[in-house]
Design an enzyme around this catalytic site. Structure first.
Site, PDB file in Angstrom:
ATOM      1  N   LYS A   1       4.915  -1.530  -9.739  1.00  0.00           N
ATOM      2  CA  LYS A   1       4.968  -2.975  -9.558  1.00  0.00           C
ATOM      3  C   LYS A   1       5.373  -3.633 -10.873  1.00  0.00           C
ATOM      4  O   LYS A   1       4.676  -3.498 -11.876  1.00  0.00           O
ATOM      5  CB  LYS A   1       3.593  -3.501  -9.116  1.00  0.00           C
ATOM      6  CG  LYS A   1       3.575  -4.996  -8.851  1.00  0.00           C
ATOM      7  CD  LYS A   1       2.197  -5.468  -8.426  1.00  0.00           C
ATOM      8  CE  LYS A   1       1.234  -5.563  -9.597  1.00  0.00           C
ATOM      9  NZ  LYS A   1      -0.053  -6.192  -9.206  1.00  0.00           N
TER      10      LYS A   1
ATOM     11  N   GLU B   1      -2.559  -6.883   1.045  1.00  0.00           N
ATOM     12  CA  GLU B   1      -3.351  -6.520  -0.137  1.00  0.00           C
ATOM     13  C   GLU B   1      -4.389  -7.608  -0.395  1.00  0.00           C
ATOM     14  O   GLU B   1      -4.041  -8.754  -0.677  1.00  0.00           O
ATOM     15  CB  GLU B   1      -2.432  -6.379  -1.359  1.00  0.00           C
ATOM     16  CG  GLU B   1      -3.160  -6.155  -2.670  1.00  0.00           C
ATOM     17  CD  GLU B   1      -2.250  -6.336  -3.875  1.00  0.00           C
ATOM     18  OE1 GLU B   1      -2.768  -6.714  -4.946  1.00  0.00           O
ATOM     19  OE2 GLU B   1      -1.017  -6.116  -3.739  1.00  0.00           O
TER      20      GLU B   1
END
Length: 217
Positions: A137, A51
């Site tokens: 998340k 990411e």
């Protein structure tokens, strides 16, 4: 407002892939000399999810280079639909937000890619699920520790949770053992100084240590 629902296959595939390889490397560095080489170094150490974040200069350039090389890359710290669309145009295959961002979820669903929405409270987890998150998340995970994931598993036994913020090789296995589907590896693996120096052997070493620690759960 009528929102576009995520494709069930997209969500299922993302969840299965995270379960199989439960580490996402989160790159925050002032300089990345070669994004494709960085991803290759991470993959050699066992981490295939990378990411890049919008807090990194020229993030879309790095995304495009790594994506062209065939790596699985996403873009994080996505706050707006415009950021989501620019990341997707550069080759991001998944989106990550630090909190609940409905417009980012809409952009992901429209593009047919999974989105991981940030949350902390039980209410926010429910909202992320309603917005079609492939995974939720929990950030910052360090604020409540691994036990918090076990607590969230009570009301949300089937929601894929990702631990982010303060996760390292010393505690990653505990987060996974307490109910996280996956964990985010930040500076413990992609140390900014090692990235900036292009020290790919060091990145591989750190990635391997992290993934081995996770496997010990």
């Amino acid at each position: 407002m009528n929102r576009k629902a995520p494709a069930a296959a997209v969500v299922a595939e993302a969840r299965a892939a995270l379960a199989a390889e439960p580490v996402i490397a989160v790159v925050r560095a002032p300089r990345i000399p070669d994004a494709a080489a960085l991803c290759a170094a991470l993959a050699e150490g066992g981490i295939t999810w990378t990411e890049f974040t919008f807090t990194t200069p020229e993030v879309t350039t790095h995304l495009a280079k790594a994506a062209r090389a065939g790596h699985r890359v996403g873009v994080g710290t996505v706050l707006t639909a415009e950021q989501a669309e620019s990341g997707l145009a550069a080759g991001a295959s998944f989106l990550v937000t630090p909190g609940l961002r409905p417009e980012v979820a809409d952009a992901a669903h429209a593009a047919g890619v999974p989105v991981v929405l940030g949350a902390l409270t039980a209410t926010e987890v429910a909202q992320a699920v309603d917005l079609g998150a492939a995974a939720v998340k929990i950030f910052p995970a360090r604020a409540f520790g691994p036990g918090y994931f076990k607590d969230l598993r009570g009301p949300y036994p089937d929601v894929p949770l990702v631990a982010s913020g303060g996760v390292n090789a010393g505690n990653a296995a505990e987060f996974l053992a307490h109910g996280a589907l996956a964990v985010c590896a930040g500076t413990d693996v992609v140390a900014p100084e090692a990235v900036a120096a292009g020290d790919w052997a060091e990145i591989t070493r750190r990635a391997r240590a992290f993934t081995q620690a996770c496997a010990a759960r």
